[in-house]
Scaffold this motif. Structure first.
Motif, PDB file in Angstrom:
ATOM      1  N   GLU A  43      -3.201  10.756  12.779  1.00  0.00           N
ATOM      2  CA  GLU A  43      -3.843  10.045  11.668  1.00  0.00           C
ATOM      3  C   GLU A  43      -2.795   9.553  10.671  1.00  0.00           C
ATOM      4  O   GLU A  43      -2.899   8.454  10.120  1.00  0.00           O
ATOM      5  CB  GLU A  43      -4.854  10.955  10.972  1.00  0.00           C
ATOM      6  N   TRP A  44      -1.792  10.384  10.421  1.00  0.00           N
ATOM      7  CA  TRP A  44      -0.712   9.979   9.518  1.00  0.00           C
ATOM      8  C   TRP A  44      -0.010   8.739  10.050  1.00  0.00           C
ATOM      9  O   TRP A  44       0.254   7.782   9.310  1.00  0.00           O
ATOM     10  CB  TRP A  44       0.289  11.118   9.347  1.00  0.00           C
ATOM     11  N   LYS A  46      -1.120   6.452  12.098  1.00  0.00           N
ATOM     12  CA  LYS A  46      -1.997   5.276  11.993  1.00  0.00           C
ATOM     13  C   LYS A  46      -2.058   4.779  10.551  1.00  0.00           C
ATOM     14  O   LYS A  46      -2.116   3.564  10.303  1.00  0.00           O
ATOM     15  CB  LYS A  46      -3.387   5.629  12.509  1.00  0.00           C
ATOM     16  N   LYS A  47      -2.030   5.714   9.607  1.00  0.00           N
ATOM     17  CA  LYS A  47      -2.049   5.337   8.189  1.00  0.00           C
ATOM     18  C   LYS A  47      -0.769   4.578   7.824  1.00  0.00           C
ATOM     19  O   LYS A  47      -0.812   3.572   7.106  1.00  0.00           O
ATOM     20  CB  LYS A  47      -2.194   6.595   7.329  1.00  0.00           C
ATOM     21  N   GLN A  50      -0.915   1.072   9.112  1.00  0.00           N
ATOM     22  CA  GLN A  50      -1.753   0.207   8.273  1.00  0.00           C
ATOM     23  C   GLN A  50      -1.008  -0.197   7.012  1.00  0.00           C
ATOM     24  O   GLN A  50      -1.088  -1.349   6.568  1.00  0.00           O
ATOM     25  CB  GLN A  50      -3.053   0.934   7.913  1.00  0.00           C
ATOM     26  N   GLU A  51      -0.244   0.739   6.439  1.00  0.00           N
ATOM     27  CA  GLU A  51       0.550   0.413   5.250  1.00  0.00           C
ATOM     28  C   GLU A  51       1.632  -0.616   5.584  1.00  0.00           C
ATOM     29  O   GLU A  51       1.956  -1.474   4.756  1.00  0.00           O
ATOM     30  CB  GLU A  51       1.180   1.677   4.669  1.00  0.00           C
TER      31      GLU A  51
END
Length: 527
Positions: A43-44, A46-47, A50-51
């Motif tokens: 999840e990190w 993927k975050k 996105q950033e």
């Protein structure tokens, strides 16, 4: 994996997986960071992707620590967060795919399949050099001009988004005792990508040195020529040696000729012979070899000083930058001593050829590479394997290993011993490592004595010499022996390893071809 040198590569989850694996494999990268890899997850990643897409990603300030230098003073190290290390590793992989193919073979620091040993191996080939310049750049990492570095990046990186990401990294700043400090100059030592960026900065110096080599090396001329006096003496000695039943006068003349012959160089240099210039760099440490006179070495150093100052805004450390005569002085480079045999030394290696009566001398053109025994002893003292009492070196117990069981104590000492022997496998004075082995053997004995609360003498009585510990694993009797080399004869092949052989192996212990890893508490496997 094939890496594209565009910003869109940062949107690929696979490259974060690869970066994570590289960071995890080199556990030393995580030792001083306050943050572990526990917070890293799919999840990190993927975050972060996105950033990157939103252009909102920012690097966090690095934590600054001061590491003492062996010769006094401190070195400032900037330690990024564990998550930022992964992003830096991704950026490094992208930049490396672009710059590694253009870097020159004279650069050996922090590059694939390069090491301090490949650097030394190349210097070993500089036969016939007379002078060496030891180079030292004053506060190199702290004085790198970021705008110049950005220009060098733009020459090969055409995606401005990657350049913007570089500027975010460069301006991330530091945290000192909870106080934020912005950075306008230099790169943080300790960052994953800093060595690559520093190599790019000094790549310009490598190119300049190539031009100097072409300018001052006369490749159309030999650097030496046969000495006619040497040939004349050789013929006279051979002629007199063939006389049967030599009388006193002949014997005395032959002795005088042999004495003169031994003092006469076989090769000579004069105004008709040529010159050669060599260059080698590891990170910000570099040396220049010169076959020629001292004035040529002084001219080269002057040119180097001016180039570094005017073009790269770097200043040489005058106290540490020296021109040395390699026949009379030893040059220290990357943990080795470099010198050349003097004629006096080669004279001591002479041997007589019975068939001709001529005295054959050893070659004094070869470069000598030696282990710095005195500094190795200082390193053992620094790492607490020994202490200095009344100017005498005494082995001591490694008290921080006392909590380990005896077999693991042996395992760690073996890793240090093998590391030293492998690192200095082809030095000329390898036999002198016997003193280093003696210190480590008794340090092992003292550590086991403290562990078992017995005297060092009883350690040898209990475990023998070499020290051999027997233990049981799953009802099977096993044993481990303190490593003792069969010979300290110099090896002729170089092993390309990049380690500090004195570093106490906690995260990784190498024994033979087996690699034993200690599990880090709280470490998670996420991808």
């Amino acid at each position: 994996m094939e890496i594209d040198s565009s910003y869109k590569t940062l949107f690929n989850l696979e490259i974060y997986k690869a970066a994570y694996d590289k960071i995890k494999a080199n556990q030393g990268n995580l030792v001083t960071a306050k943050e572990s890899l526990d917070g890293v997850s799919m999840e990190w990643a993927k975050k972060i992707i996105q950033e990157m897409k939103d252009r909102t990603f920012t690097f966090k300030p690095s934590s600054r620590i001061w590491v003492p230098k062996p010769n006094g003073g401190t070195r400032v190290i900037g330690i990024p967060t564990a998550k930022d290390k992964i992003v830096q590793q991704v950026l490094k992989m992208i930049f490396e795919s672009v710059f590694e193919p253009i870097f020159l073979p004279t650069s050996h620091g922090f590059r694939p399949n390069k090491s301090t040993l490949t650097a030394i191996y190349e210097v070993r080939k500089w036969n016939g050099i007379t002078w060496m310049i030891e180079g030292d750049i004053k506060s190199f990492f702290d004085t790198i001009n970021l705008h110049l570095l950005a220009q060098f990046l733009k020459q090969h990186i055409k995606d401005n988004n990657l350049i913007d990401l570089f500027w975010k990294l460069a301006h991330a700043g530091y945290v000192n005792d909870s106080n934020y400090q912005k950075s306008f100059l230099g790169l943080p030592q300790g960052g994953i990508i800093s060595p690559l960026l520093s190599n790019l900065y000094l790549h310009q110096f490598d190119i300049f040195m190539n031009h100097l080599i072409e300018k001052y090396s006369t490749f159309d001329k030999r650097v030496s020529k046969h000495n006619p006096l040497y040939s004349q003496l050789k013929k006279k000695i051979a002629k007199l040696s063939q006389i049967p039943n030599k009388n006193k006068e002949v014997r005395e003349e032959l002795a005088q000729l042999n004495a003169q012959f031994m003092k006469t160089p076989s090769m000579m240099r004069d105004s008709t012979t040529g010159t050669r210039v060599y260059y080698n760099r590891y990170a910000d440490d570099w040396v220049i070899g010169v076959t020629g006179n001292k004035s040529l070495a002084e001219t080269i150093l002057k040119d180097v000083k001016e180039y570094l100052k005017e073009e790269l805004h770097l200043i040489l450390n005058e106290e540490k930058t020296k021109i040395r005569h390699v026949e009379t002085e030893k040059v220290k480079y990357l943990g080795f001593y470099i010198s050349r045999k003097s004629r006096k030394y080669s004279k001591s290696l002479r041997n007589k050829v019975e068939s001709t009566g001529l005295v054959r001398r050893g070659n004094n053109a070869s470069v000598i590479i030696e282990a710095p025994i005195d500094q190795m002893i200082d390193k053992l003292i620094e790492q607490k394997y020994a202490s200095r009492v009344n100017n005498k070196v005494k082995p001591r117990a490694m008290t921080k290993w006392i909590y380990l069981n005896p077999q693991d104590i042996i395992l760690r000492y073996n890793a240090v011993i093998r590391g030293i022997l492998n690192y200095y496998s082809y030095v000329e004075n390898r036999n002198q490592l016997s003193y280093i082995m003696w210190i480590l053997m008794f340090s092992t004995a003292f550590t086991l004595a403290r562990k078992l609360n017995i005297s060092p003498k009883k350690v040898f009585q209990k475990f023998g010499n070499p020290i051999t510990v027997k233990y049981i694993v799953k009802d099977k009797l096993r044993q481990i022996q303190l490593y003792k080399p069969e010979t300290l004869k110099r090896e002729r092949t170089m092993q390309n390893i990049e380690i500090d052989p004195f570093w106490p192996p906690g995260a990784r212990v190498v024994v033979g071809r087996k690699v034993h890893k200690t599990r880090r508490r709280g470490e998670s496997q996420i991808f």
